[in-house]
Write a protein that holds these residues in place. Structure first.
Motif, PDB file in Angstrom:
ATOM      1  N   ALA A   1       0.827  -1.197   0.000  1.00 58.07           N
ATOM      2  CA  ALA A   1       0.000   0.000   0.000  1.00 58.07           C
ATOM      3  C   ALA A   1       0.864   1.250   0.000  1.00 58.07           C
ATOM      4  O   ALA A   1       2.072   1.192   0.232  1.00 58.07           O
ATOM      5  N   ALA A   2       0.202   2.371  -0.256  1.00 56.60           N
ATOM      6  CA  ALA A   2       0.872   3.675  -0.180  1.00 56.60           C
ATOM      7  C   ALA A   2      -0.150   4.702   0.282  1.00 56.60           C
ATOM      8  O   ALA A   2      -1.357   4.541   0.053  1.00 56.60           O
ATOM      9  N   LEU A   3       0.332   5.728   0.929  1.00 57.24           N
ATOM     10  CA  LEU A   3      -0.498   6.858   1.338  1.00 57.24           C
ATOM     11  C   LEU A   3       0.126   8.087   0.699  1.00 57.24           C
ATOM     12  O   LEU A   3       1.285   8.419   0.989  1.00 57.24           O
ATOM     13  N   VAL A   4      -0.607   8.717  -0.229  1.00 61.97           N
ATOM     14  CA  VAL A   4      -0.062   9.830  -1.008  1.00 61.97           C
ATOM     15  C   VAL A   4      -1.091  10.946  -1.144  1.00 61.97           C
ATOM     16  O   VAL A   4      -2.289  10.716  -1.003  1.00 61.97           O
ATOM     17  N   ASP A   5      -0.613  12.153  -1.431  1.00 57.90           N
ATOM     18  CA  ASP A   5      -1.527  13.236  -1.773  1.00 57.90           C
ATOM     19  C   ASP A   5      -1.493  13.400  -3.280  1.00 57.90           C
ATOM     20  O   ASP A   5      -0.439  13.365  -3.903  1.00 57.90           O
ATOM     21  N   ALA A   6      -2.678  13.528  -3.887  1.00 57.31           N
ATOM     22  CA  ALA A   6      -2.782  13.596  -5.341  1.00 57.31           C
ATOM     23  C   ALA A   6      -4.094  14.263  -5.729  1.00 57.31           C
ATOM     24  O   ALA A   6      -5.009  14.397  -4.907  1.00 57.31           O
ATOM     25  N   ALA A   7      -4.183  14.655  -6.994  1.00 62.16           N
ATOM     26  CA  ALA A   7      -5.379  15.324  -7.500  1.00 62.16           C
ATOM     27  C   ALA A   7      -6.505  14.352  -7.843  1.00 62.16           C
ATOM     28  O   ALA A   7      -7.671  14.731  -7.869  1.00 62.16           O
ATOM     29  N   SER A   8      -6.150  13.074  -8.111  1.00 63.21           N
ATOM     30  CA  SER A   8      -7.152  12.088  -8.515  1.00 63.21           C
ATOM     31  C   SER A   8      -6.631  10.683  -8.217  1.00 63.21           C
ATOM     32  O   SER A   8      -5.462  10.516  -7.858  1.00 63.21           O
ATOM     33  N   GLY A   9      -7.494   9.694  -8.413  1.00 61.74           N
ATOM     34  CA  GLY A   9      -7.078   8.309  -8.213  1.00 61.74           C
ATOM     35  C   GLY A   9      -5.920   7.899  -9.126  1.00 61.74           C
ATOM     36  O   GLY A   9      -4.918   7.366  -8.650  1.00 61.74           O
ATOM     37  N   PRO A  10      -6.027   8.155 -10.441  1.00 61.67           N
ATOM     38  CA  PRO A  10      -4.910   7.806 -11.322  1.00 61.67           C
ATOM     39  C   PRO A  10      -3.612   8.542 -10.961  1.00 61.67           C
ATOM     40  O   PRO A  10      -2.525   7.972 -11.042  1.00 61.67           O
ATOM     41  N   ALA A  11      -3.740   9.789 -10.537  1.00 58.87           N
ATOM     42  CA  ALA A  11      -2.550  10.543 -10.117  1.00 58.87           C
ATOM     43  C   ALA A  11      -1.960   9.946  -8.842  1.00 58.87           C
ATOM     44  O   ALA A  11      -0.744   9.983  -8.637  1.00 58.87           O
ATOM     45  N   ALA A  12      -2.813   9.367  -7.997  1.00 59.48           N
ATOM     46  CA  ALA A  12      -2.330   8.722  -6.774  1.00 59.48           C
ATOM     47  C   ALA A  12      -1.494   7.487  -7.115  1.00 59.48           C
ATOM     48  O   ALA A  12      -0.481   7.228  -6.474  1.00 59.48           O
ATOM     49  N   ILE A  13      -1.914   6.735  -8.133  1.00 59.85           N
ATOM     50  CA  ILE A  13      -1.141   5.568  -8.579  1.00 59.85           C
ATOM     51  C   ILE A  13       0.240   6.023  -9.070  1.00 59.85           C
ATOM     52  O   ILE A  13       1.267   5.438  -8.724  1.00 59.85           O
ATOM     53  N   THR A  14       0.266   7.088  -9.848  1.00 58.04           N
ATOM     54  CA  THR A  14       1.533   7.624 -10.362  1.00 58.04           C
ATOM     55  C   THR A  14       2.422   8.075  -9.214  1.00 58.04           C
ATOM     56  O   THR A  14       3.628   7.787  -9.193  1.00 58.04           O
TER      57      THR A  14
ATOM     58  N   PHE B   1       2.592  16.467   6.083  1.00 58.99           N
ATOM     59  CA  PHE B   1       2.364  15.112   5.574  1.00 58.99           C
ATOM     60  C   PHE B   1       3.511  14.678   4.668  1.00 58.99           C
ATOM     61  O   PHE B   1       3.983  15.436   3.829  1.00 58.99           O
ATOM     62  N   VAL B   2       3.950  13.453   4.829  1.00 55.96           N
ATOM     63  CA  VAL B   2       5.000  12.876   3.986  1.00 55.96           C
ATOM     64  C   VAL B   2       4.448  11.593   3.366  1.00 55.96           C
ATOM     65  O   VAL B   2       4.007  10.703   4.090  1.00 55.96           O
ATOM     66  N   PRO B   3       4.426  11.476   2.031  1.00 58.27           N
ATOM     67  CA  PRO B   3       3.951  10.249   1.389  1.00 58.27           C
ATOM     68  C   PRO B   3       4.731   9.038   1.889  1.00 58.27           C
ATOM     69  O   PRO B   3       5.910   9.147   2.230  1.00 58.27           O
ATOM     70  N   ALA B   4       4.060   7.898   1.935  1.00 58.22           N
ATOM     71  CA  ALA B   4       4.705   6.707   2.480  1.00 58.22           C
ATOM     72  C   ALA B   4       4.237   5.456   1.752  1.00 58.22           C
ATOM     73  O   ALA B   4       3.121   5.391   1.254  1.00 58.22           O
ATOM     74  N   ILE B   5       5.116   4.461   1.698  1.00 57.29           N
ATOM     75  CA  ILE B   5       4.735   3.144   1.219  1.00 57.29           C
ATOM     76  C   ILE B   5       4.637   2.224   2.431  1.00 57.29           C
ATOM     77  O   ILE B   5       5.244   2.474   3.466  1.00 57.29           O
ATOM     78  N   VAL B   6       3.848   1.168   2.298  1.00 52.79           N
ATOM     79  CA  VAL B   6       3.609   0.254   3.406  1.00 52.79           C
ATOM     80  C   VAL B   6       3.991  -1.154   2.968  1.00 52.79           C
ATOM     81  O   VAL B   6       3.512  -1.637   1.941  1.00 52.79           O
TER      82      VAL B   6
END
Length: 86
Positions: free
Chosen positions: A23-36, A65-70
């Motif tokens: 998993a990952a926790l990220v800030d993004a404009a949309s779902g596809p942008a979150a995958i990127t 907030f800092v994006p993270a992978i799990v």
């Protein structure tokens, strides 16, 4: 930007990656942008979050907030809500 949880769909064993990133926790404009954005967190892998689900968990990320992978399960196997293919 919104805060997204990027998770492997339930019962998608074929989407497991050798690094154990689930998993990952990220800030993004949309779902596809979150995958990127999630894929950018693991540049040494070849798009480890391709095919994953995205769930918006907050309208905005809090300051600092800092994006993270799990690595490992981010949600229990009994959970069937958003992000688990329910």
């Amino acid at each position: 930007m919104a805060l997204y949880l990027v998770t492997r769909p339930q019962k998608a064993e074929h989407l497991r990656n050798p690094s154990g990133i689930h998993a990952a926790l990220v800030d993004a404009a949309s779902g596809p942008a979150a995958i990127t954005a999630a894929n950018a967190l693991a540049p040494h892998l070849n798009a480890p979050f391709a095919g994953y689900d995205t769930t918006q968990v907050a309208a905005t990320a809090a300051g600092g907030f800092v994006p993270a992978i799990v690595q490992g399960e981010v949600l229990g196997s009994a959970y069937t809500g958003p992000g688990r293919g329910a």
